[in-house]
Design a protein around this motif. Structure first.
Motif, PDB file in Angstrom:
ATOM      1  N   THR A  10       0.858  -1.188   0.000  1.00 20.95           N
ATOM      2  CA  THR A  10       0.000   0.000   0.000  1.00 20.95           C
ATOM      3  C   THR A  10       0.891   1.234   0.000  1.00 20.95           C
ATOM      4  O   THR A  10       2.104   1.145   0.207  1.00 20.95           O
ATOM      5  CB  THR A  10      -0.887   0.028   1.264  1.00 20.95           C
ATOM      6  OG1 THR A  10      -0.010   0.093   2.416  1.00 20.95           O
ATOM      7  CG2 THR A  10      -1.777  -1.202   1.358  1.00 20.95           C
ATOM      8  N   ARG A  11       0.280   2.389  -0.203  1.00 22.19           N
ATOM      9  CA  ARG A  11       1.046   3.635  -0.115  1.00 22.19           C
ATOM     10  C   ARG A  11       1.654   3.790   1.281  1.00 22.19           C
ATOM     11  O   ARG A  11       2.776   4.275   1.432  1.00 22.19           O
ATOM     12  CB  ARG A  11       0.159   4.828  -0.442  1.00 22.19           C
ATOM     13  CG  ARG A  11      -0.245   4.876  -1.897  1.00 22.19           C
ATOM     14  CD  ARG A  11      -1.106   6.117  -2.156  1.00 22.19           C
ATOM     15  NE  ARG A  11      -1.713   6.067  -3.458  1.00 22.19           N
ATOM     16  CZ  ARG A  11      -1.128   6.511  -4.562  1.00 22.19           C
ATOM     17  NH1 ARG A  11       0.066   7.031  -4.507  1.00 22.19           N
ATOM     18  NH2 ARG A  11      -1.752   6.430  -5.718  1.00 22.19           N
ATOM     19  N   ARG A  12       0.912   3.360   2.283  1.00 19.49           N
ATOM     20  CA  ARG A  12       1.412   3.429   3.667  1.00 19.49           C
ATOM     21  C   ARG A  12       2.633   2.520   3.841  1.00 19.49           C
ATOM     22  O   ARG A  12       3.605   2.884   4.480  1.00 19.49           O
ATOM     23  CB  ARG A  12       0.308   3.043   4.628  1.00 19.49           C
ATOM     24  CG  ARG A  12       0.697   3.160   6.059  1.00 19.49           C
ATOM     25  CD  ARG A  12      -0.462   2.800   6.951  1.00 19.49           C
ATOM     26  NE  ARG A  12      -0.457   3.691   8.080  1.00 19.49           N
ATOM     27  CZ  ARG A  12      -1.427   3.828   8.912  1.00 19.49           C
ATOM     28  NH1 ARG A  12      -2.537   3.153   8.745  1.00 19.49           N
ATOM     29  NH2 ARG A  12      -1.316   4.633   9.943  1.00 19.49           N
ATOM     30  N   ALA A  31       4.706   1.619   1.462  1.00 18.75           N
ATOM     31  CA  ALA A  31       5.808   2.228   0.713  1.00 18.75           C
ATOM     32  C   ALA A  31       6.442   3.358   1.520  1.00 18.75           C
ATOM     33  O   ALA A  31       7.670   3.482   1.578  1.00 18.75           O
ATOM     34  CB  ALA A  31       5.305   2.741  -0.637  1.00 18.75           C
ATOM     35  N   ARG A  32       5.613   4.157   2.162  1.00 16.18           N
ATOM     36  CA  ARG A  32       6.131   5.255   2.988  1.00 16.18           C
ATOM     37  C   ARG A  32       6.926   4.701   4.165  1.00 16.18           C
ATOM     38  O   ARG A  32       8.005   5.192   4.499  1.00 16.18           O
ATOM     39  CB  ARG A  32       4.980   6.128   3.488  1.00 16.18           C
ATOM     40  CG  ARG A  32       5.439   7.297   4.321  1.00 16.18           C
ATOM     41  CD  ARG A  32       4.248   8.220   4.680  1.00 16.18           C
ATOM     42  NE  ARG A  32       4.708   9.360   5.410  1.00 16.18           N
ATOM     43  CZ  ARG A  32       4.783   9.406   6.748  1.00 16.18           C
ATOM     44  NH1 ARG A  32       4.423   8.373   7.467  1.00 16.18           N
ATOM     45  NH2 ARG A  32       5.223  10.502   7.347  1.00 16.18           N
ATOM     46  N   THR A  71       7.134   2.111  -3.968  1.00 19.28           N
ATOM     47  CA  THR A  71       5.911   2.564  -4.638  1.00 19.28           C
ATOM     48  C   THR A  71       5.585   1.643  -5.806  1.00 19.28           C
ATOM     49  O   THR A  71       4.426   1.262  -6.005  1.00 19.28           O
ATOM     50  CB  THR A  71       6.050   4.020  -5.107  1.00 19.28           C
ATOM     51  OG1 THR A  71       6.250   4.845  -3.953  1.00 19.28           O
ATOM     52  CG2 THR A  71       4.822   4.485  -5.860  1.00 19.28           C
ATOM     53  N   ALA A 130       4.120  -1.490  -4.465  1.00 18.67           N
ATOM     54  CA  ALA A 130       2.751  -1.298  -3.988  1.00 18.67           C
ATOM     55  C   ALA A 130       1.757  -1.089  -5.122  1.00 18.67           C
ATOM     56  O   ALA A 130       0.612  -1.522  -5.046  1.00 18.67           O
ATOM     57  CB  ALA A 130       2.699  -0.113  -3.025  1.00 18.67           C
ATOM     58  N   VAL A 131       2.200  -0.439  -6.192  1.00 16.56           N
ATOM     59  CA  VAL A 131       1.281  -0.124  -7.297  1.00 16.56           C
ATOM     60  C   VAL A 131       1.275  -1.223  -8.360  1.00 16.56           C
ATOM     61  O   VAL A 131       0.215  -1.710  -8.749  1.00 16.56           O
ATOM     62  CB  VAL A 131       1.654   1.235  -7.938  1.00 16.56           C
ATOM     63  CG1 VAL A 131       0.827   1.500  -9.182  1.00 16.56           C
ATOM     64  CG2 VAL A 131       1.472   2.360  -6.926  1.00 16.56           C
ATOM     65  N   SER A 180       3.317  10.317 -13.560  1.00 17.78           N
ATOM     66  CA  SER A 180       4.044   9.157 -13.044  1.00 17.78           C
ATOM     67  C   SER A 180       4.855   8.542 -14.181  1.00 17.78           C
ATOM     68  O   SER A 180       4.848   9.033 -15.299  1.00 17.78           O
ATOM     69  CB  SER A 180       3.060   8.135 -12.471  1.00 17.78           C
ATOM     70  OG  SER A 180       2.204   7.660 -13.492  1.00 17.78           O
TER      71      SER A 180
END
Length: 141
Positions: free
Chosen positions: A24-26, A28-29, A58, A61-62, A107
Motif C-alpha cells: 500500500t502507499r502506507r 511504501a512510505r 511505490t 505497492a502499485v 508518473s
C-alpha cells in the motif's frame, strides 16, 4: 618446528535489515522511513537510498501488488563499502521496464530516478511468483 603464525582474518561484517510490508502507499512510505532510520542508526548516508527505496516500494505497492501478499524490503551493508537495497514482490510476471514517460504524465519516472541515484541496479526473477528489484550504492567514493 617452524610455525607460520599469522593473525586471523577479520570476518566480513555485514549489517542486514529485512521487513515485510503491506503493498500500500502506507507500506511504501514506511519502507522509506525504516530505510532512513536504519542507515542513520548505522552511521551511513541515507538520502540517495531513501529516494531509491521510495520509488521501488511505490512500484511494489502499485505494480507488484497482489491482494493479501506483502512485499519485502531488504537492506544489506557489505564491509562498509556497499549498500544493497532489495524489494521483492509477488508479481514476477510484471517485470519493470525503463521507458521515457509522456512529458505531461504525473508518473512513470520511478526507474529513471533509481537509475540516477544507484550505482547499479537490476532485476532478479523468481522464485515463482516473485521478483526482486535491487539497487546498489557504493559507500566509498
Amino acid at each position: 618446528m617452524n610455525r607460520d603464525i599469522t593473525s586471523p582474518q577479520q570476518p566480513t561484517v555485514s549489517r542486514t535489515f529485512t521487513v515485510l510490508l503491506s503493498p500500500t502507499r502506507r507500506g511504501a512510505r514506511l519502507a522509506r522511513l525504516l530505510t532512513v532510520a536504519h542507515l542513520d542508526l548505522w552511521g551511513l548516508p541515507s538520502e540517495s537510498a531513501a529516494h531509491i527505496v521510495a520509488e521501488l516500494a511505490t512500484n511494489a505497492a502499485v505494480h507488484g501488488r497482489v491482494q493479501g501478499r506483502d512485499f519485502r524490503l531488504g537492506l544489506t551493508v557489505h564491509r562498509e563499502k556497499l549498500l544493497r537495497i532489495e524489494l521483492t514482490d509477488t508479481r514476477g510476471d510484471a517485470l519493470p521496464v525503463v521507458s521515457a514517460p509522456d512529458p505531461h504524465a504525473e508518473s512513470g519516472r520511478g526507474l529513471l530516478i533509481v537509475e540516477a541515484f544507484a550505482d547499479r541496479w537490476g532485476i532478479v526473477p523468481g522464485p515463482v511468483p516473485r521478483k526482486t528489484v535491487w539497487a546498489e550504492l557504493d559507500l566509498v567514493p
